[in-house]
Structures are given as structure tokens and as C-alpha cells.
Design an enzyme around this catalytic site. Structure first.
Site, mmCIF file in Angstrom:
data_model
loop_
_atom_site.group_PDB
_atom_site.id
_atom_site.type_symbol
_atom_site.label_atom_id
_atom_site.label_comp_id
_atom_site.label_asym_id
_atom_site.label_seq_id
_atom_site.Cartn_x
_atom_site.Cartn_y
_atom_site.Cartn_z
ATOM 1 C CG HIS A 143 38.202 39.194 36.584
ATOM 2 N ND1 HIS A 143 37.290 39.925 35.866
ATOM 3 C CD2 HIS A 143 38.319 39.826 37.766
ATOM 4 C CE1 HIS A 143 36.888 40.961 36.576
ATOM 5 N NE2 HIS A 143 37.494 40.920 37.731
ATOM 6 C CD GLU B 273 33.690 41.270 40.301
ATOM 7 O OE1 GLU B 273 34.347 40.298 39.834
ATOM 8 O OE2 GLU B 273 34.217 42.238 40.848
#
Length: 326
Positions: free
Chosen positions: A39, A108
Site C-alpha cells: 500500500h 484500489e
């Protein structure tokens, strides 16, 4: 072999040195494999971390010797160009002596918007993922130079000069029919965060028969169940939003707003909280029954990893082997 037990290096809740220490402890405790999130941002401000996964995994590869390592998952089509992902994966496989699996997904908005260019709809993201998979697979083949002209990516005379002896297996995150078809055709393993047997059936139909299926499940271990529930609500209340929502929200404030009405009781119903090993085994059985061959647990709370690993070695792992073999 039964369903293997994995440990999650959750980059959203700990710094890089801590993550390496945790995975080293997990290897000593007897976990079969470890996965790492990749991330740029945590889901919520309360989690508070997001070191670079690839640098951390390189250190983990050197600090461990047995435990399998895996990205869970890397998006090879926004923050990274697929040729760069292929190079990173090949290098990490050499450092890990063949223990690495490249887990990939469509990404995402939370992590990918940072490089600009907007956030396209899901069908375009899947088109990009397919092109990226073809590029990465071709570079892993190592047959001369790779040239690629696609709708979304171009590759000019690329070659990986350091290829591992063991080709890097590719896992692909799935959530529905389209992604299962891509995974069955182009991946070596299926990745999913829900114990839905239909995902495996769709994966099989597209060519996935006999290939591993890797799941992930959060838990909040703590001898104090109230404290465990409070921590799970504070840091993981976003989890139940579902991936169609989670893929689209752009930042931590959006996840905070989207989960503002989630109660502690709601979290406790969906995530095992406390120190009841039977509750963890019961929740994990849903994955085993759905055909998963590997399940990585996420212990919620960056400062709760060592107590969880110690409890796992003492209590969870013996119960796991009895329930699932291995």
C-alpha cells in the site's frame, strides 16, 4: 497436505523494521508462509503506517530462511509499470531462494491515485491487468527481449538480466466472474478474501484446477475480549464494506466516513475477537470448506503481533494442525 497457515505482514499498521521482526518470529513459531500488503496509504488514520512493501520484503527474505513470502497484493498497472514489477519479483525470488510468490490484483483507488491519471472503471482496470500479466509472464520467460504494444502499456526491448532458478509463481486476486476467468487462464494461484466456493468453481472452469487458493482472514487476539473488540473496531471497521466499495474510495477520510455507523458489535460478529482458539478454527473452516489451500491471518494491532505469534505457537498452531492437517 492440509490448509497451510499464513502470517500477514500488514504494512498499514507497523513500520518496516517491526514487520521484519514479526515475520522472523512467525517463521520461528512455525507459520507456513507470510503475505505482505503493498500500500501507499493505510485504510484509516488510526493504523498509522505504510512503508514500502518491496524494500521490506527484501529485508524479510534475508532475515528468514524457510517461510514462504508473497505480495498480497501488488497492483502492476498504476504506481508500478509491469516491467518494473517483473524485475522486482525476479530479484526478490533470488534473494528468497525460490520462496516468493507474486500476488497481483487490479488495485484500489486509495493506493493508486497518488500518481495521478484518475481512477478508471473496473473493466478498464481489468484490461490493464491482463496486459500487465502478459508483459510480466513474457519477461519471466526470459526468451530474448520483450516488446509489447498494448492499449494501455508499451514495452521497448526489455529483458530481465537476473532471473531466478525457480520461476516466480503468479497469484491473482479475484472477486467475481471476470477476474476468476483471468486468473484461471493466466495465473498460477487464486487469491481471495472471502470464503466463497463459487470463486474456486469459476477459477477451475477457466483452467485453475489443481492450483493453490490463498485466502486471508482478520482476527483480533487478546486475552481481554473487550480490548480485542475495541481495537478491531478502531482499526478494521472498514473491512466489512466489501471490495466493490473498498476499491473506489480515495483516502482515509473516505473510509472513516463510510464506516462511521459500523458498531463494535458488528465487527465482533464478523471478526474473531479474544483468545478463543475454537472461534478462529471455526471461522477458518469456512475457507477450508470452500477449497482454500492456504489461509493467512491478519492480527489486528501493530503492537499486538508478538503476543499473537506466541499464542499461535503455543495454542493456535497445534489446534490448526489437528483441524486442517499439514
Amino acid at each position: 497436505m492440509g490448509m497451510q497457515l499464513g502470517y500477514t505482514m500488514m504494512t498499514e499498521q507497523a513500520g518496516p523494521k517491526e514487520l521484519v521482526a514479526y515475520v522472523t518470529a512467525a517463521e520461528r513459531a512455525g507459520f507456513d508462509f507470510a503475505v505482505s500488503s503493498d500500500h501507499f496509504s493505510p485504510w484509516l488514520d488510526e493504523q498509522g503506517h505504510s512503508p514500502n512493501a518491496w524494500v521490506t520484503l527484501g529485508a524479510a527474505a534475508q532475515a528468514t530462511s524457510r517461510i514462504g513470502l508473497m505480495t498480497y497484493v501488488t497492483c502492476p498497472s498504476f504506481r508500478y509499470h509491469p516491467a518494473v514489477v517483473a524485475q522486482q519479483a525476479a530479484t526478490l525470488q533470488i534473494l528468497a531462494d525460490g520462496r516468493f510468490t507474486l500476488g497481483l490484483g487490479a488495485g484500489e483507488n486509495l493506493n493508486e491515485h497518488v500518481v495521478g491519471g484518475g481512477w478508471p472503471p473496473a473493466d478498464v482496470r481489468h484490461e490493464m491487468l491482463v496486459e500487465a500479466l502478459h508483459i510480466i509472464r513474457d519477461l519471466f520467460d526470459g526468451d530474448g527481449y520483450t516488446n509489447f504494444r498494448g492499449e494501455h502499456f508499451d514495452v521497448e526491448s526489455a529483458k530481465l538480466w537476473d532471473l531466478p532458478d525457480t520461476r516466480v509463481p503468479i497469484g491473482l486476486a479475484v472477486s467475481g466472474k471476470q477476474s476468476c476467468e483471468i486468473a484461471g487462464e493466466l495465473a498460477d494461484a487464486m487469491i481471495a478474501v472471502e470464503p466463497r466456493s463459487e470463486l474456486g468453481e469459476l477459477f477451475d472452469a477457466a483452467g485453475g484446477t489443481g492450483k493453490p487458493r490463498v485466502g486471508q482472514m482478520p482476527i483480533s487476539f487478546d486475552p481481554d475480549r473487550t480490548a480485542a473488540t475495541k481495537r478491531a473496531h478502531e482499526q478494521f471497521r472498514w473491512f466489512g464494506l466489501g471490495w466493490k466499495v473498498n476499491a473506489e474510495l480515495p483516502g482515509t477520510s473516505a473510509f472513516d466516513a463510510a464506516s462511521q455507523f459500523v458498531r463494535e458489535d458488528d465487527v465482533a460478529e464478523s471478526i474473531p475477537c479474544g483468545d478463543d482458539v475454537d472461534a478462529v478454527i471455526e471461522a477458518a473452516r469456512e475457507y477450508a470448506d470452500a477449497g482454500f489451500t492456504h489461509l493467512a491471518l491478519v492480527q489486528i494491532g501493530g503492537d499486538q503481533q508478538h503476543p499473537f505469534i506466541e499464542w499461535s505457537e503455543r495454542t493456535l498452531l497445534p489446534a490448526w494442525r489437528e483441524a486442517f492437517g499439514g
